[in-house]
Write a protein that holds these residues in place. Structure first.
Motif, PDB file in Angstrom:
ATOM      1  N   PRO A  60      25.277  -9.451 -19.552  1.00  0.00           N
ATOM      2  CA  PRO A  60      26.589  -9.198 -20.296  1.00  0.00           C
ATOM      3  C   PRO A  60      27.433 -10.330 -20.327  1.00  0.00           C
ATOM      4  CG  PRO A  60      25.886  -7.282 -18.832  1.00  0.00           C
ATOM      5  CD  PRO A  60      25.338  -8.385 -18.465  1.00  0.00           C
ATOM      6  N   ALA A  61      27.707 -10.916 -19.333  1.00  0.00           N
ATOM      7  CA  ALA A  61      28.612 -12.162 -19.347  1.00  0.00           C
ATOM      8  C   ALA A  61      28.111 -13.208 -20.537  1.00  0.00           C
ATOM      9  CB  ALA A  61      28.931 -12.806 -18.007  1.00  0.00           C
ATOM     10  N   PHE A  62      26.709 -13.357 -20.298  1.00  0.00           N
ATOM     11  CA  PHE A  62      26.265 -14.545 -21.093  1.00  0.00           C
ATOM     12  C   PHE A  62      26.089 -14.343 -22.638  1.00  0.00           C
ATOM     13  CE2 PHE A  62      22.357 -16.937 -22.891  1.00  0.00           C
ATOM     14  CZ  PHE A  62      22.682 -18.036 -22.731  1.00  0.00           C
ATOM     15  N   LEU A  97      28.354 -21.456 -29.604  1.00  0.00           N
ATOM     16  CA  LEU A  97      27.312 -22.367 -29.973  1.00  0.00           C
ATOM     17  C   LEU A  97      27.145 -23.526 -28.914  1.00  0.00           C
ATOM     18  CD1 LEU A  97      28.619 -23.489 -33.613  1.00  0.00           C
ATOM     19  CD2 LEU A  97      26.923 -22.133 -32.811  1.00  0.00           C
ATOM     20  N   LEU A  98      28.045 -23.721 -27.924  1.00  0.00           N
ATOM     21  CA  LEU A  98      27.850 -24.782 -26.865  1.00  0.00           C
ATOM     22  C   LEU A  98      27.745 -24.065 -25.611  1.00  0.00           C
ATOM     23  CD1 LEU A  98      30.391 -27.549 -28.152  1.00  0.00           C
ATOM     24  CD2 LEU A  98      27.846 -27.376 -28.319  1.00  0.00           C
ATOM     25  N   GLY A  99      27.861 -22.641 -25.607  1.00  0.00           N
ATOM     26  CA  GLY A  99      27.476 -22.048 -24.176  1.00  0.00           C
ATOM     27  C   GLY A  99      26.072 -21.237 -24.479  1.00  0.00           C
ATOM     28  N   VAL A 100      26.044 -20.455 -25.601  1.00  0.00           N
ATOM     29  CA  VAL A 100      24.657 -19.610 -25.436  1.00  0.00           C
ATOM     30  C   VAL A 100      23.677 -20.214 -26.206  1.00  0.00           C
ATOM     31  CG1 VAL A 100      23.762 -17.448 -26.467  1.00  0.00           C
ATOM     32  CG2 VAL A 100      26.121 -17.504 -25.324  1.00  0.00           C
ATOM     33  N   VAL A 101      24.042 -20.709 -27.339  1.00  0.00           N
ATOM     34  CA  VAL A 101      23.027 -21.463 -28.199  1.00  0.00           C
ATOM     35  C   VAL A 101      22.308 -22.759 -27.509  1.00  0.00           C
ATOM     36  CG1 VAL A 101      22.458 -22.637 -30.540  1.00  0.00           C
ATOM     37  CG2 VAL A 101      23.664 -20.368 -30.378  1.00  0.00           C
ATOM     38  N   LEU A 102      23.249 -23.559 -26.948  1.00  0.00           N
ATOM     39  CA  LEU A 102      22.736 -24.868 -26.329  1.00  0.00           C
ATOM     40  C   LEU A 102      21.830 -24.419 -25.218  1.00  0.00           C
ATOM     41  CD1 LEU A 102      22.815 -27.846 -25.617  1.00  0.00           C
ATOM     42  CD2 LEU A 102      25.068 -27.126 -24.166  1.00  0.00           C
ATOM     43  N   THR A 103      22.404 -23.165 -24.478  1.00  0.00           N
ATOM     44  CA  THR A 103      21.714 -22.882 -23.244  1.00  0.00           C
ATOM     45  C   THR A 103      20.170 -22.499 -23.772  1.00  0.00           C
ATOM     46  OG1 THR A 103      23.521 -22.261 -22.158  1.00  0.00           O
ATOM     47  CG2 THR A 103      21.495 -21.174 -21.482  1.00  0.00           C
ATOM     48  N   ASN A 107      18.287 -25.492 -22.242  1.00  0.00           N
ATOM     49  CA  ASN A 107      18.152 -25.459 -20.872  1.00  0.00           C
ATOM     50  C   ASN A 107      17.028 -24.463 -20.414  1.00  0.00           C
ATOM     51  OD1 ASN A 107      21.250 -26.199 -21.002  1.00  0.00           O
ATOM     52  ND2 ASN A 107      20.358 -26.848 -18.874  1.00  0.00           N
ATOM     53  N   VAL A 108      16.961 -23.374 -21.275  1.00  0.00           N
ATOM     54  CA  VAL A 108      16.013 -22.485 -21.206  1.00  0.00           C
ATOM     55  C   VAL A 108      14.444 -22.934 -21.328  1.00  0.00           C
ATOM     56  CG1 VAL A 108      14.998 -20.224 -21.877  1.00  0.00           C
ATOM     57  CG2 VAL A 108      17.567 -20.348 -21.602  1.00  0.00           C
ATOM     58  N   PRO A 109      14.339 -23.523 -22.145  1.00  0.00           N
ATOM     59  CA  PRO A 109      12.978 -24.546 -22.679  1.00  0.00           C
ATOM     60  C   PRO A 109      12.457 -25.290 -21.309  1.00  0.00           C
ATOM     61  CG  PRO A 109      14.190 -24.398 -24.739  1.00  0.00           C
ATOM     62  CD  PRO A 109      15.134 -23.880 -23.546  1.00  0.00           C
ATOM     63  N   MET A 110      13.640 -26.031 -21.005  1.00  0.00           N
ATOM     64  CA  MET A 110      13.844 -26.953 -19.584  1.00  0.00           C
ATOM     65  C   MET A 110      13.046 -26.161 -18.652  1.00  0.00           C
ATOM     66  SD  MET A 110      16.563 -29.841 -20.020  1.00  0.00           S
ATOM     67  CE  MET A 110      15.722 -30.846 -18.677  1.00  0.00           C
ATOM     68  N   ASN A 111      13.867 -24.819 -18.309  1.00  0.00           N
ATOM     69  CA  ASN A 111      13.530 -23.968 -17.235  1.00  0.00           C
ATOM     70  C   ASN A 111      12.118 -23.530 -17.457  1.00  0.00           C
ATOM     71  OD1 ASN A 111      15.983 -24.705 -16.360  1.00  0.00           O
ATOM     72  ND2 ASN A 111      16.945 -22.509 -17.074  1.00  0.00           N
ATOM     73  N   GLU A 112      11.581 -23.029 -18.703  1.00  0.00           N
ATOM     74  CA  GLU A 112      10.414 -22.405 -18.935  1.00  0.00           C
ATOM     75  C   GLU A 112       9.077 -23.455 -18.722  1.00  0.00           C
ATOM     76  OE1 GLU A 112      10.735 -20.984 -22.825  1.00  0.00           O
ATOM     77  OE2 GLU A 112      11.745 -19.164 -22.037  1.00  0.00           O
ATOM     78  N   TRP A 140      23.023 -31.465 -20.054  1.00  0.00           N
ATOM     79  CA  TRP A 140      23.132 -30.339 -20.955  1.00  0.00           C
ATOM     80  C   TRP A 140      24.037 -29.250 -20.088  1.00  0.00           C
ATOM     81  CZ3 TRP A 140      23.343 -31.570 -25.619  1.00  0.00           C
ATOM     82  CH2 TRP A 140      22.674 -32.645 -25.907  1.00  0.00           C
ATOM     83  N   ASN A 141      23.886 -29.092 -18.924  1.00  0.00           N
ATOM     84  CA  ASN A 141      24.717 -28.021 -18.217  1.00  0.00           C
ATOM     85  C   ASN A 141      25.967 -28.593 -18.160  1.00  0.00           C
ATOM     86  OD1 ASN A 141      25.072 -25.724 -16.524  1.00  0.00           O
ATOM     87  ND2 ASN A 141      25.795 -27.343 -14.877  1.00  0.00           N
ATOM     88  N   GLN A 142      26.462 -29.836 -17.939  1.00  0.00           N
ATOM     89  CA  GLN A 142      27.832 -30.372 -18.017  1.00  0.00           C
ATOM     90  C   GLN A 142      28.309 -30.197 -19.542  1.00  0.00           C
ATOM     91  OE1 GLN A 142      27.497 -34.378 -16.529  1.00  0.00           O
ATOM     92  NE2 GLN A 142      26.725 -33.726 -14.844  1.00  0.00           N
ATOM     93  N   MET A 143      27.671 -30.289 -20.721  1.00  0.00           N
ATOM     94  CA  MET A 143      28.015 -30.105 -21.645  1.00  0.00           C
ATOM     95  C   MET A 143      28.588 -28.561 -21.952  1.00  0.00           C
ATOM     96  SD  MET A 143      28.079 -32.953 -23.017  1.00  0.00           S
ATOM     97  CE  MET A 143      28.311 -33.736 -21.387  1.00  0.00           C
ATOM     98  N   ARG A 144      27.610 -27.771 -21.469  1.00  0.00           N
ATOM     99  CA  ARG A 144      27.846 -26.210 -21.786  1.00  0.00           C
ATOM    100  C   ARG A 144      29.125 -25.830 -20.948  1.00  0.00           C
ATOM    101  NH1 ARG A 144      22.993 -23.175 -19.462  1.00  0.00           N
ATOM    102  NH2 ARG A 144      22.970 -23.660 -17.178  1.00  0.00           N
ATOM    103  N   THR A 145      29.272 -26.559 -19.612  1.00  0.00           N
ATOM    104  CA  THR A 145      30.362 -26.128 -18.693  1.00  0.00           C
ATOM    105  C   THR A 145      31.865 -26.674 -19.460  1.00  0.00           C
ATOM    106  OG1 THR A 145      28.981 -26.472 -16.853  1.00  0.00           O
ATOM    107  CG2 THR A 145      31.438 -26.484 -16.377  1.00  0.00           C
ATOM    108  N   ILE A 146      31.855 -27.891 -19.801  1.00  0.00           N
ATOM    109  CA  ILE A 146      32.941 -28.345 -20.330  1.00  0.00           C
ATOM    110  C   ILE A 146      33.236 -27.371 -21.629  1.00  0.00           C
ATOM    111  CG2 ILE A 146      33.654 -30.351 -21.997  1.00  0.00           C
ATOM    112  CD1 ILE A 146      31.995 -32.005 -20.294  1.00  0.00           C
ATOM    113  N   ALA A 147      32.417 -27.165 -22.642  1.00  0.00           N
ATOM    114  CA  ALA A 147      32.555 -26.189 -23.682  1.00  0.00           C
ATOM    115  C   ALA A 147      33.281 -24.959 -23.087  1.00  0.00           C
ATOM    116  CB  ALA A 147      31.310 -26.019 -24.489  1.00  0.00           C
TER     117      ALA A 147
END
Length: 165
Positions: A60-62, A97-103, A107-112, A140-147
């Motif tokens: 829900p948060a994401f 865009l910079l929270g969900v889409v970027l992730t 980040n998700v493909p890197m995790n996979e 990329w986590n820093q970018m989404r954190t800043i956003a």
């Protein structure tokens, strides 16, 4: 619809702050801890954390944050909250865009990809895998954190600009 304004603003603030806090925690504790650990442990731990994050508490948060922000922006526009609405619109864009889409795009493909790795017994091989993963993931986590942090600030400014009902 005016009665929805305050609750929607507060829910927007709460969800966006939760998302920001989640990303921020990875910066200032989780990844530093993993980087300091044996890389075999770091890989296995990251694989476990990435597998566990897909749950009904986080979803829900994401996924809901940009939706709630968009609804809030629309309600503010409908209620002629012209001073507040642009700030919520900015928060919506940053979050989506910079929270969900970027992730989802980075980040998700890197995790996979990391999830497919069989943790090697050889520490040097594990270190090479971790060093190929961690710095890029952290950037990329820093970018989404800043956003999302800026999105929280936008919501705060927007709330200060609400005119009384």
């Amino acid at each position: 619809m005016k009665s929805l304004t305050t609750p929607l603003c507060l829910i927007s603030l709460l969800l966006t702050a939760a998302l920001f806090g989640f990303f921020y925690a990875w910066i200032c504790s989780t990844m530093w801890g993993l980087d300091a650990a044996d890389p075999r442990v770091a890989i296995a731990a990251m694989q476990a954390m990435n597998a566990s994050v897909r749950n009904v508490v986080f979803a829900p948060a994401f996924f809901g944050t940009p939706v709630v922000l968009l609804i809030t922006t629309i309600v503010l526009a409908a209620n002629a909250q012209r001073r507040a609405m642009p700030w919520f619109a900015a928060a919506t864009i940053l979050s989506a865009l910079l929270g969900v889409v970027l992730t989802m795009a980075v980040n998700v493909p890197m995790n996979e990809e990391l999830a497919q790795v069989i943790v090697p017994d050889d520490i040097d091989a594990a270190r090479a895998i971790w060093l190929a993963y961690s710095p890029g993931w952290q950037f990329w986590n820093q970018m989404r954190t800043i956003a999302t942090g800026v999105a929280v600030l936008c919501i705060g400014v927007g709330m200060l600009r609400l005119h009384p009902a």
